[in-house]
Design an enzyme around this catalytic site. Structure first.
Site, PDB file in Angstrom:
ATOM      1  N   LYS A  91     -13.304  -4.048   4.168  1.00  0.00           N
ATOM      2  CA  LYS A  91     -12.507  -5.235   3.857  1.00  0.00           C
ATOM      3  C   LYS A  91     -12.656  -6.253   4.978  1.00  0.00           C
ATOM      4  CE  LYS A  91      -7.777  -6.573   2.511  1.00  0.00           C
ATOM      5  NZ  LYS A  91      -6.384  -6.072   2.284  1.00  0.00           N
ATOM      6  N   SER A 166      -4.257  -7.418  -2.100  1.00  0.00           N
ATOM      7  CA  SER A 166      -5.226  -8.357  -1.566  1.00  0.00           C
ATOM      8  C   SER A 166      -6.636  -7.784  -1.460  1.00  0.00           C
ATOM      9  CB  SER A 166      -4.760  -8.819  -0.185  1.00  0.00           C
ATOM     10  OG  SER A 166      -4.767  -7.733   0.749  1.00  0.00           O
ATOM     11  N   SER A 190      -1.681  -3.334  -1.022  1.00  0.00           N
ATOM     12  CA  SER A 190      -2.996  -3.963  -1.163  1.00  0.00           C
ATOM     13  C   SER A 190      -4.171  -3.004  -1.205  1.00  0.00           C
ATOM     14  CB  SER A 190      -3.213  -4.983  -0.039  1.00  0.00           C
ATOM     15  OG  SER A 190      -2.325  -6.066  -0.179  1.00  0.00           O
TER      16      SER A 190
END
Length: 537
Positions: A91, A166, A190
């Site tokens: 990420k 997210s 997330s």
């Protein structure tokens, strides 16, 4: 065993690792197969857009190193980590030396970290080829990955729908067979919520059990790095790799890392599974509730004891979270001002003063959702409102922790749907922040209490994945793997193919090019600070 590129990428990470150790495939072949998959389905106008940066050269170099060590044999080959040679995606909120880290924001466009996050150091030491950095809502603020400054990520199950947020980029990459493993961060769900809507497994570890050093901070008391995978076994293996005490993280727990994967061999006979009264019913789609009830019945039939637990403070969890999280975010993001950190934007007209540079920089560098949360947090922390808002939210947080303590006296693990809805169409809730925030209603309590949670695929509703969430007491992460692994096996025993293998075939993205064709943007002159400290060697 077939070893075509198409068959390689559709193995689990554990199967890939076994094939590598047996010499049936090489890491270079495996890594190249994933890079080719990224090139085919990720870019272009209709692609998944899971990756913001692809690091083909570095990934292949690591793969070649692993292959050379295995070919040479000896002690070095014996010492290789079990996942050595299995590719991974990261990420783009986790700093990675030699690759851009943007946090999905124009504020950090092109920034190159001079150091690695602790989890990246562990990934590199274990010799997992890093495929690149995945898309996210800007500074991890969102539930759909539509708030990225670099365009939304699409759900592989239906590319007209969101992949969650997210960390939608990491979840979509794993679901689309672009990567077998990924790392995400979970502040209010997330990792778990994207896992639910993409049919992947997402784990939020106990707060402090995985180092946050090098994770760009959004809300420091809530953020936690964790695994994104296709199976519970893969999540346990990756979790074992990244966990452990880190002296560079002041919140890091001193606990030794238990063998999470060992919990997968246990059955659920006698396991007390607590159904959270407040995390079902109104606001949950009927298909989600149907799959949830089916999961409960399978656990009951396998010998688990199903009990209902009452957590009344959970009704206020969403309200408390959206005061605590923006308050911490407004403080953490104050550093991005064009003077100390972040890309600098000069005012178009008039004198150049520090105040006007800050205003121009933050206006241009931050998107609407980030600005919204900064304003909300600044207001909650302001004189005259601190006790009424932030102080009251912290009191609710304590009540939530007490509700969990009481619930775990009655149950070994707790269970709920991970998300109240399946993946919704892109743009449907983009202009309705309150509706968007409700997507995290089931995942937020775990972050407020610092306890571990996992989302495991629980079936389909109208052809889209539904997630089932397990929660356990702090430092009892093995329990969520025990329960999730058992449910995964029960569901897969009744299916011709596991849910993660049922993703519709993707049409190659229009305009997609080679994975090597995504160049890193030029680095800005100023570097950001992360939770681990200033960006310096």
């Amino acid at each position: 065993m077939t070893t075509t590129p198409e068959s390689m990428i559709r193995l689990t990470a554990a199967q890939m690792a076994a094939a590598l150790r047996a010499g049936e495939i090489t890491s270079v072949e495996l890594t190249r197969a994933h890079l080719d998959r990224i090139a085919a389905v990720d870019g272009g106008d209709s692609g998944i857009n899971a990756f913001l940066h692809v690091s083909a050269e570095e990934a292949l170099a690591t793969a070649a190193e692993v292959d050379a060590i295995r070919t040479a044999g000896g002690e070095e080959a014996q010492a290789l980590h079990p996942l050595a040679g299995v590719p991974i995606a990261i990420k783009d909120l986790i700093v990675t030396k030699g690759q851009p880290t943007t946090a999905g924001s124009k504020m950090l466009e092109g920034w190159m970290s001079p150091y690695d996050a602790t989890v990246i150091e562990k990934i590199r030491a274990a010799k997992l080829p890093i495929l690149g950095k995945t898309n996210l809502d800007e500074f991890a603020m969102g539930s759909s990955t539509e708030h990225s400054a670099y365009g939304p990520t699409r759900n592989p199950w239906d590319t007209s729908r969101i992949p969650g947020g997210s960390g939608g980029g990491s979840a979509a990459a794993v679901a689309a067979f672009e990567a077998p493993l990924a790392l995400g961060t979970d502040t209010g769900g997330s990792i778990r919520q994207p896992g639910a809507v993409t049919g992947t497994v997402g784990t939020k570890p106990t707060y402090g059990s995985v180092s946050r050093y090098g994770a760009i901070a959004m809300a420091s008391s809530l953020d936690q790095i964790g695994p994104v995978t296709r199976t519970v076994e893969d999540a346990a293996l990756l979790h074992e790799l990244i966990a452990g005490h880190d002296p560079k993280d002041s919140t890091s727990l001193p606990d030794p890392v238990p063998p999470f994967s060992a919990a997968l061999s246990q059955d659920v006979a006698g396991l007390r599974v607590g159904v959270i009264k407040q995390l079902q019913g109104e606001g949950y789609q009927q298909g989600v509730l149907d799959r949830f009830q089916e999961a409960l019945e399978k656990l009951r039939a396998a010998g688990a004891e199903i009990v209902e637990v009452d957590c009344p403070s959970f009704d206020s969890a969403l309200d408390a979270y959206y005061l605590i999280m923006p308050s911490e975010a407004s403080s953490n993001l104050a550093r991005y001002d064009g003077v100390r950190y972040g890309n600098r934007v000069l005012p178009q007209e008039g004198p150049i003063t520090i105040e006007r540079v800050m205003g121009a920089t933050r206006a241009a560098g931050f998107g609407d959702e980030v600005k919204r949360r900064i304003m909300l947090g600044t207001y909650a922390l302001s004189a005259g409102y601190y006790d009424a808002y932030y102080g009251s939210a912290q009191k609710v947080r304590t009540l939530i922790q007490r509700d969990f303590d009481a619930a775990f006296e009655k149950a070994d693990v707790l269970i709920s749907p991970t998300s109240p809805v399946v993946a919704f169409p892109l743009g449907e809730k983009l202009d309705d922040p309150l509706a968007m925030y409700l997507n995290d209603v089931a995942t937020i309590p775990a972050n407020l209490a610092g306890i571990p949670g996992i989302s495991v695929p629980g079936g389909l509703s109208d052809g889209l994945p539904v997630g089932i969430q397990f929660l356990a007491p702090a430092r009892e992460d093995a329990r969520v793997y025990h329960a999730a692994g058992a449910l995964e096996k029960l569901l897969n025993d009744d299916a011709e193919t596991p849910l993660w293998a049922q993703v519709p075939e993707l049409v190659p993205a229009a305009g997609a090019g080679s994975a090597d064709s995504r160049p890193a943007a030029a680095a800005p002159a100023l570097a950001p600070e992360t939770e681990g400290g200033p960006a310096h060697d």
